[in-house]
Design an enzyme around this catalytic site. Structure first.
Site, PDB file in Angstrom:
ATOM      1  N   SER A  34     -35.482  17.177  13.740  1.00 40.01           N
ATOM      2  CA  SER A  34     -36.207  17.182  12.476  1.00 40.01           C
ATOM      3  C   SER A  34     -36.930  15.856  12.278  1.00 40.01           C
ATOM      4  CB  SER A  34     -35.253  17.528  11.331  1.00 40.01           C
ATOM      5  OG  SER A  34     -35.972  17.738  10.143  1.00 40.01           O
ATOM      6  N   HIS A  38     -38.462  23.139   7.114  1.00 45.49           N
ATOM      7  CA  HIS A  38     -38.797  23.835   8.369  1.00 45.49           C
ATOM      8  C   HIS A  38     -39.099  25.322   8.183  1.00 45.49           C
ATOM      9  CE1 HIS A  38     -38.253  20.347  10.868  1.00 45.49           C
ATOM     10  NE2 HIS A  38     -37.140  20.095  10.198  1.00 45.49           N
TER      11      HIS A  38
END
Length: 303
Positions: free
Chosen positions: A91, A198
């Site tokens: 991430s 996401h």
């Protein structure tokens, strides 16, 4: 001889006091930190070193804090003569990987991360979204079951073979947790995060990033980066720009990322940054890989 990869953790690894010992006990680290702090429009130093925890938990502070600490440890490790053949990050950790591979300078990387944190925070506040960790069920089965849920809910973080994170609107997340538990998931845990990171709900943040990255000059690099969204290898600035855009609303394919590193001859992985979360995930993906955690000055001194 086996190849080396550096990997970098994402949000959730932060803690009040992070990086303070490095700042106070290493001249090179202090110089780099001061350059980073000077380059930002807000007081990251106080948030990192003194908190309070609620302030550091805000995405605007969390993301640059993690990347700053990770990249300073990265620099100190390289001073020891240890360099990676490949880099990857989980991430926001992908931004640490961008800095480690030298697509951007250290302070530019943190500055871009801080823009990402603010953009994601702004969009997260507008959408009523969340995330949940699903444990004990293969990701393929999760994806199939989510197709039956109305609303927006997607599998977004493929962390290890039996842990997948889902994200979407809050109602759909709650329905999905019940459905997945009914169908055999061992646990379904709502995560204490401020948005559906996401997932496709975050695409407006990607559009903001797409404009912002045009103000940066990305270099092509010799160190290869394995991308979150595709688990493919990136080494040019243009490929990276596409990944930065897609990653803000696309998945973290961590299992495939580690498999790609191994396929390319990686035998030793250094997890660089706060915590040891990635070391635990990597051991569940492939226990034959050697993982070394670099999360403090003493970890570097003990090498």
């Amino acid at each position: 001889m086996g190849k080396v990869a550096f990997v970098f953790p994402g949000q959730g690894s932060q803690f009040v006091g992070m990086g303070k010992d490095i700042y106070e006990n290493n001249d090179l680290a202090r110089k780099e930190y001061d350059k980073i702090f000077k380059n930002l429009s807000f007081d990251l130093k106080t948030a990192m070193f003194d908190g309070p925890e609620e302030l550091l938990k805000k995405t605007k502070y969390t993301q640059p804090a993690i990347v700053a600490m990770s990249l300073i440890l990265d620099k100190l490790l390289k001073e020891k003569g240890i360099y990676p053949d490949f880099v990857a990050g989980h991430s926001v950790g992908e931004y640490s990987a961008i800095g480690s591979a030298e697509f951007l300078s250290l302070d530019e990387t943190v500055k871009l991360t801080s823009f990402r944190g603010e953009a994601m925070n702004e969009i997260a506040e507008k959408v009523n979204g969340g995330m949940a960790a699903i444990i004990g069920m293969p990701s393929e089965k999760i994806i199939e079951l989510l197709k039956t849920v109305t609303g927006v809910v997607e599998a977004v973080n493929f962390n290890e073979p039996k842990q997948t994170v889902i994200a979407g609107d809050k109602d759909s997340i709650e329905k999905s947790c019940e459905l997945l538990k009914e169908n055999g998931a061992r646990r379904a845990l709502l995560l204490p995060v401020s948005g559906p990171f996401h997932s496709s709900l975050m695409k407006p943040a990607g559009e903001k990033l797409k404009k912002e990255i045009e103000t940066y000059e990305f270099k092509d690099t010799k160190i290869k980066l394995v991308a979150n969204t595709t688990a493919e290898i990136i080494s040019t600035g243009n490929e990276l720009k596409e990944e930065i855009y897609n990653q803000s609303f696309g998945p973290v394919r961590w299992v495939e990322t580690i498999e790609k590193l191994k396929e390319n001859g990686v035998e030793t992985i250094y997890e660089i940054g706060p915590g040891k979360t990635l070391a635990g995930l990597i051991r569940k993906i492939d226990k034959n890989l050697k993982v070394v955690s670099i999360n403090s000055l003493s970890a570097i001194d003990n090498l």
